[in-house]
Design a protein around this motif. Structure first.
Motif, PDB file in Angstrom:
ATOM      1  N   ALA A  68       0.962  -1.209   0.114  1.00  0.00           N
ATOM      2  CA  ALA A  68       0.051  -0.170  -0.278  1.00  0.00           C
ATOM      3  C   ALA A  68       0.841   1.318   0.014  1.00  0.00           C
ATOM      4  N   ILE A  82      -5.856   2.672   0.255  1.00  0.00           N
ATOM      5  CA  ILE A  82      -5.015   1.537  -0.423  1.00  0.00           C
ATOM      6  C   ILE A  82      -4.785   0.624   0.999  1.00  0.00           C
ATOM      7  N   ILE A 114      -9.953   3.283  -5.693  1.00  0.00           N
ATOM      8  CA  ILE A 114      -8.560   3.127  -6.141  1.00  0.00           C
ATOM      9  C   ILE A 114      -8.897   3.182  -7.721  1.00  0.00           C
TER      10      ILE A 114
END
Length: 143
Positions: A68, A82, A114
């Protein structure tokens, strides 16, 4: 006239390809999403695919939490989004209980966020190729 007929035929074929192929790819990728955990993993894989198209590195040996941070640094996509998906994925995989529907829904929302953030970061030539190339279409749904 023959050239025009060939051109129109090829254009029609291209449109059919761009409409049908993503649906087939999506159906193949998600055909084994039977459990809640499978759906969470699928949301994570979808995110990995769009993040790599947007310029993030491959996962390599990183944990989801480590990835992430790497993906955020490479793409500028919101780190919290994330990271939350990575935490939910990790909890879902390692939990001794079944993943609940709320967690699945949250992961799907995060994956969508995302995806939206990555769309503007994917280079135009890659986006254009993804209209025709099933390998790039597949990345949008999994890696």
């Amino acid at each position: 006239p023959l050239v025009l007929v060939i051109f129109v035929g090829l254009a029609a074929l291209a449109v059919v390809w761009m409409v049908v192929t993503p649906r087939v790819v999506r159906a193949v990728v998600h055909r084994h999403d039977d459990t809640s955990t499978d759906k969470v993993v699928s949301a994570w894989r979808h995110s990995l695919g769009v993040l790599t198209l947007a310029g993030a590195p491959a996962v390599g040996g990183r944990t989801p939490i480590e990835y992430a941070l790497a993906a955020h640094n490479a793409t500028g996509v919101d780190r919290r989004t994330i990271a939350e998906l990575a935490r939910l994925l990790t909890a879902s995989i390692y939990s001794s209980t079944t993943t609940d529907d709320t967690t699945v829904a949250r992961c799907q929302v995060l994956a969508h966020q995302i995806d939206v953030q990555c769309r503007e970061r994917i280079p135009a030539p890659t986006r254009a190729r993804a209209l025709f190339d099933p390998r790039l279409m597949r990345r949008r749904w999994t890696t």
